[in-house]
Design a protein around this motif. Sequence first.
Motif, PDB file in Angstrom:
ATOM      1  N   PRO A  59      28.018  11.444  89.590  1.00  0.00           N
ATOM      2  CA  PRO A  59      28.595  12.640  90.226  1.00  0.00           C
ATOM      3  C   PRO A  59      29.537  13.417  89.322  1.00  0.00           C
ATOM      4  O   PRO A  59      29.630  14.645  89.428  1.00  0.00           O
ATOM      5  N   LYS A  60      30.256  12.736  88.414  1.00  0.00           N
ATOM      6  CA  LYS A  60      31.211  13.426  87.549  1.00  0.00           C
ATOM      7  C   LYS A  60      30.528  14.356  86.551  1.00  0.00           C
ATOM      8  O   LYS A  60      31.174  15.258  85.998  1.00  0.00           O
ATOM      9  N   GLU A  61      29.243  14.144  86.293  1.00  0.00           N
ATOM     10  CA  GLU A  61      28.521  14.966  85.331  1.00  0.00           C
ATOM     11  C   GLU A  61      27.833  16.161  85.971  1.00  0.00           C
ATOM     12  O   GLU A  61      27.233  16.975  85.276  1.00  0.00           O
ATOM     13  N   VAL A  62      27.908  16.285  87.286  1.00  0.00           N
ATOM     14  CA  VAL A  62      27.307  17.424  87.976  1.00  0.00           C
ATOM     15  C   VAL A  62      28.185  18.654  87.753  1.00  0.00           C
ATOM     16  O   VAL A  62      29.402  18.600  87.957  1.00  0.00           O
ATOM     17  N   PRO A  63      27.635  19.774  87.314  1.00  0.00           N
ATOM     18  CA  PRO A  63      28.453  20.972  87.059  1.00  0.00           C
ATOM     19  C   PRO A  63      29.191  21.449  88.299  1.00  0.00           C
ATOM     20  O   PRO A  63      28.685  21.340  89.421  1.00  0.00           O
ATOM     21  N   ASP A  64      30.368  21.971  88.080  1.00  0.00           N
ATOM     22  CA  ASP A  64      31.168  22.473  89.197  1.00  0.00           C
ATOM     23  C   ASP A  64      30.513  23.667  89.883  1.00  0.00           C
ATOM     24  O   ASP A  64      30.760  23.923  91.059  1.00  0.00           O
ATOM     25  N   PRO A  69      25.536  30.948  93.822  1.00  0.00           N
ATOM     26  CA  PRO A  69      24.311  31.642  94.239  1.00  0.00           C
ATOM     27  C   PRO A  69      23.441  32.116  93.083  1.00  0.00           C
ATOM     28  O   PRO A  69      22.208  32.034  93.157  1.00  0.00           O
ATOM     29  N   ASP A  70      24.055  32.612  92.001  1.00  0.00           N
ATOM     30  CA  ASP A  70      23.261  33.080  90.862  1.00  0.00           C
ATOM     31  C   ASP A  70      22.514  31.934  90.188  1.00  0.00           C
ATOM     32  O   ASP A  70      21.378  32.105  89.730  1.00  0.00           O
ATOM     33  N   ARG A  71      23.137  30.761  90.106  1.00  0.00           N
ATOM     34  CA  ARG A  71      22.456  29.606  89.516  1.00  0.00           C
ATOM     35  C   ARG A  71      21.305  29.155  90.419  1.00  0.00           C
ATOM     36  O   ARG A  71      20.215  28.821  89.943  1.00  0.00           O
ATOM     37  N   VAL A  72      21.544  29.151  91.717  1.00  0.00           N
ATOM     38  CA  VAL A  72      20.488  28.793  92.670  1.00  0.00           C
ATOM     39  C   VAL A  72      19.312  29.757  92.552  1.00  0.00           C
ATOM     40  O   VAL A  72      18.141  29.358  92.550  1.00  0.00           O
ATOM     41  N   THR A  73      19.612  31.050  92.421  1.00  0.00           N
ATOM     42  CA  THR A  73      18.557  32.059  92.302  1.00  0.00           C
ATOM     43  C   THR A  73      17.737  31.860  91.032  1.00  0.00           C
ATOM     44  O   THR A  73      16.502  31.930  91.056  1.00  0.00           O
ATOM     45  N   LEU A  74      18.402  31.588  89.908  1.00  0.00           N
ATOM     46  CA  LEU A  74      17.687  31.346  88.659  1.00  0.00           C
ATOM     47  C   LEU A  74      16.761  30.143  88.799  1.00  0.00           C
ATOM     48  O   LEU A  74      15.595  30.185  88.382  1.00  0.00           O
ATOM     49  N   GLY A  75      17.269  29.070  89.410  1.00  0.00           N
ATOM     50  CA  GLY A  75      16.432  27.898  89.624  1.00  0.00           C
ATOM     51  C   GLY A  75      15.259  28.181  90.534  1.00  0.00           C
ATOM     52  O   GLY A  75      14.146  27.693  90.310  1.00  0.00           O
ATOM     53  N   ALA A  76      15.484  28.999  91.557  1.00  0.00           N
ATOM     54  CA  ALA A  76      14.406  29.339  92.493  1.00  0.00           C
ATOM     55  C   ALA A  76      13.298  30.117  91.804  1.00  0.00           C
ATOM     56  O   ALA A  76      12.106  29.866  92.027  1.00  0.00           O
ATOM     57  N   PHE A 120      18.233  15.739  88.415  1.00  0.00           N
ATOM     58  CA  PHE A 120      18.376  16.202  87.039  1.00  0.00           C
ATOM     59  C   PHE A 120      17.581  15.320  86.090  1.00  0.00           C
ATOM     60  O   PHE A 120      16.848  15.813  85.221  1.00  0.00           O
ATOM     61  N   TRP A 121      17.710  14.003  86.234  1.00  0.00           N
ATOM     62  CA  TRP A 121      17.038  13.081  85.320  1.00  0.00           C
ATOM     63  C   TRP A 121      15.517  13.217  85.436  1.00  0.00           C
ATOM     64  O   TRP A 121      14.808  13.245  84.431  1.00  0.00           O
ATOM     65  N   ILE A 122      15.011  13.325  86.654  1.00  0.00           N
ATOM     66  CA  ILE A 122      13.561  13.433  86.857  1.00  0.00           C
ATOM     67  C   ILE A 122      13.028  14.723  86.241  1.00  0.00           C
ATOM     68  O   ILE A 122      12.009  14.724  85.542  1.00  0.00           O
ATOM     69  N   ILE A 123      13.727  15.842  86.469  1.00  0.00           N
ATOM     70  CA  ILE A 123      13.271  17.130  85.937  1.00  0.00           C
ATOM     71  C   ILE A 123      13.383  17.153  84.418  1.00  0.00           C
ATOM     72  O   ILE A 123      12.505  17.667  83.720  1.00  0.00           O
ATOM     73  N   ASP A 124      14.447  16.589  83.884  1.00  0.00           N
ATOM     74  CA  ASP A 124      14.672  16.614  82.446  1.00  0.00           C
ATOM     75  C   ASP A 124      13.741  15.652  81.705  1.00  0.00           C
ATOM     76  O   ASP A 124      13.174  16.006  80.659  1.00  0.00           O
ATOM     77  N   GLU A 125      13.557  14.458  82.210  1.00  0.00           N
ATOM     78  CA  GLU A 125      12.809  13.422  81.506  1.00  0.00           C
ATOM     79  C   GLU A 125      11.335  13.361  81.906  1.00  0.00           C
ATOM     80  O   GLU A 125      10.501  12.883  81.138  1.00  0.00           O
ATOM     81  N   ALA A 137      12.021  22.065  76.982  1.00  0.00           N
ATOM     82  CA  ALA A 137      12.979  22.244  75.883  1.00  0.00           C
ATOM     83  C   ALA A 137      14.013  21.129  75.929  1.00  0.00           C
ATOM     84  O   ALA A 137      14.607  20.861  76.977  1.00  0.00           O
ATOM     85  N   LYS A 138      14.229  20.491  74.801  1.00  0.00           N
ATOM     86  CA  LYS A 138      15.204  19.398  74.732  1.00  0.00           C
ATOM     87  C   LYS A 138      16.627  19.953  74.702  1.00  0.00           C
ATOM     88  O   LYS A 138      16.883  20.993  74.116  1.00  0.00           O
ATOM     89  N   ASP A 139      17.516  19.245  75.368  1.00  0.00           N
ATOM     90  CA  ASP A 139      18.945  19.560  75.356  1.00  0.00           C
ATOM     91  C   ASP A 139      19.277  20.896  76.011  1.00  0.00           C
ATOM     92  O   ASP A 139      20.279  21.522  75.681  1.00  0.00           O
ATOM     93  N   ARG A 140      18.445  21.357  76.958  1.00  0.00           N
ATOM     94  CA  ARG A 140      18.787  22.557  77.721  1.00  0.00           C
ATOM     95  C   ARG A 140      19.215  22.142  79.124  1.00  0.00           C
ATOM     96  O   ARG A 140      18.607  22.509  80.129  1.00  0.00           O
ATOM     97  N   ASP A 141      20.293  21.356  79.164  1.00  0.00           N
ATOM     98  CA  ASP A 141      20.791  20.870  80.448  1.00  0.00           C
ATOM     99  C   ASP A 141      21.142  22.003  81.389  1.00  0.00           C
ATOM    100  O   ASP A 141      21.003  21.876  82.610  1.00  0.00           O
ATOM    101  N   ASP A 142      21.624  23.122  80.826  1.00  0.00           N
ATOM    102  CA  ASP A 142      22.018  24.254  81.664  1.00  0.00           C
ATOM    103  C   ASP A 142      20.841  24.762  82.492  1.00  0.00           C
ATOM    104  O   ASP A 142      20.999  25.119  83.661  1.00  0.00           O
ATOM    105  N   GLU A 143      19.648  24.783  81.900  1.00  0.00           N
ATOM    106  CA  GLU A 143      18.468  25.246  82.631  1.00  0.00           C
ATOM    107  C   GLU A 143      18.044  24.236  83.688  1.00  0.00           C
ATOM    108  O   GLU A 143      17.692  24.609  84.818  1.00  0.00           O
ATOM    109  N   VAL A 144      18.072  22.966  83.327  1.00  0.00           N
ATOM    110  CA  VAL A 144      17.665  21.925  84.275  1.00  0.00           C
ATOM    111  C   VAL A 144      18.578  21.934  85.488  1.00  0.00           C
ATOM    112  O   VAL A 144      18.124  21.828  86.638  1.00  0.00           O
ATOM    113  N   TRP A 145      19.882  22.098  85.263  1.00  0.00           N
ATOM    114  CA  TRP A 145      20.818  22.107  86.384  1.00  0.00           C
ATOM    115  C   TRP A 145      20.565  23.294  87.316  1.00  0.00           C
ATOM    116  O   TRP A 145      20.861  23.218  88.516  1.00  0.00           O
ATOM    117  N   SER A 146      20.021  24.384  86.794  1.00  0.00           N
ATOM    118  CA  SER A 146      19.717  25.525  87.663  1.00  0.00           C
ATOM    119  C   SER A 146      18.607  25.174  88.647  1.00  0.00           C
ATOM    120  O   SER A 146      18.655  25.568  89.823  1.00  0.00           O
TER     121      SER A 146
END
Length: 341
Positions: A59-64, A69-76, A120-125, A137-146
């Motif tokens: 939980p501590k690694e989940v972005p604040d 809403p903008d991050r949710v929209t990008l992910g959608a 996050f782990w499932i989508i990234d790995e 793309a490797k090391d694009r955690d920002d995109e995966v979190w979206s």
Amino acid sequence: MKRVIQTLAAVAGGGAMVAVLIVTVGLYNVSAREGHMWGVTWLMHTTFKQSVKLRAPGPKEVPDDLGAPDRVTLGALHFKSGCAFCHALPGQPQSATAQAMEPTPPHISTITDWTPGEMFWIIDEGVKMTGMPHWPAKDRDDEVWSVVAYLNALPDAAGQVALAGEGRGRASCAECHGESGESGNRYIPRLDLLTPGQIAEALRQYRSGQRPSGIMREAAMALSDSEIATLAQQFGSSKGPRRQSEPAPEATTPGALLAQRGTGDVPACTACHGPGRQADAPIAPLLTGQSRDYLAAQLRLWRDGHRGGGERARLMRKAAQDLSDADIAALADYFAGLPTE
């Protein structure tokens, strides 16, 4: 005791022989139509779940800003383009092809059974032998979190079907960047502040993988050179370099001072990116007016060595390598707050 040991050895040897025959002769039926033998599905799914739980960030690694809403929209928007073919959109059935897979990909309505870290782990790995790919793309955690942000918002968010658009298919450039290139989303760059040449160069780099991005490579992979040229002209602005030469308003904030003096042997940010750049400075992207969150994300990628592309990539990595999180936040605040006209 000797007889017991001999019996156990015989059983082990027999089991090994059966395993060899299954693998080398092809006794196990791998047909997706037939499904797995009894117990195999439980064994594989339990292994999958426990593996994810062991390796997923806490939980501590989940972005604040996971709920922004903008991050949710990008992910959608990316989910519609890259994921909905298998997992469908809310309120819609999965495709016939997805339903014929073994194992069948979970419908989006059931994906939220996982914690944000596990998603996050499932989508990234990705997951072996399921058809679930790792993030392109490797090391694009920002995109995966979206994408995680979108999935995490589903249980309580209204209008999620409209958010991702009606029906499956590739999201158009305008859906993310806006009809005029002014995205209005703080995680998506404004294209109207870039020149056609800068946009075309970026799209070619995304297409080749030279500039890592799971979201943008999905969008650029099918583009031809002529389509890239057309899109660059449609969204780019020829006014970018001219505006870079205009002097900056006087400011004494930490970000302004850092942008105008540089760090160590690295020249000032404004020398290349403006405002107040010299006429003979290299034509670099205009930062004025881009959103704070987008600029901060890009600076972190440069600093951490996860950003590539362009003939000036080496210079940017050197320029950003010593920046602290506070420096990045200050620079992002400064450039985002400058007037674009």
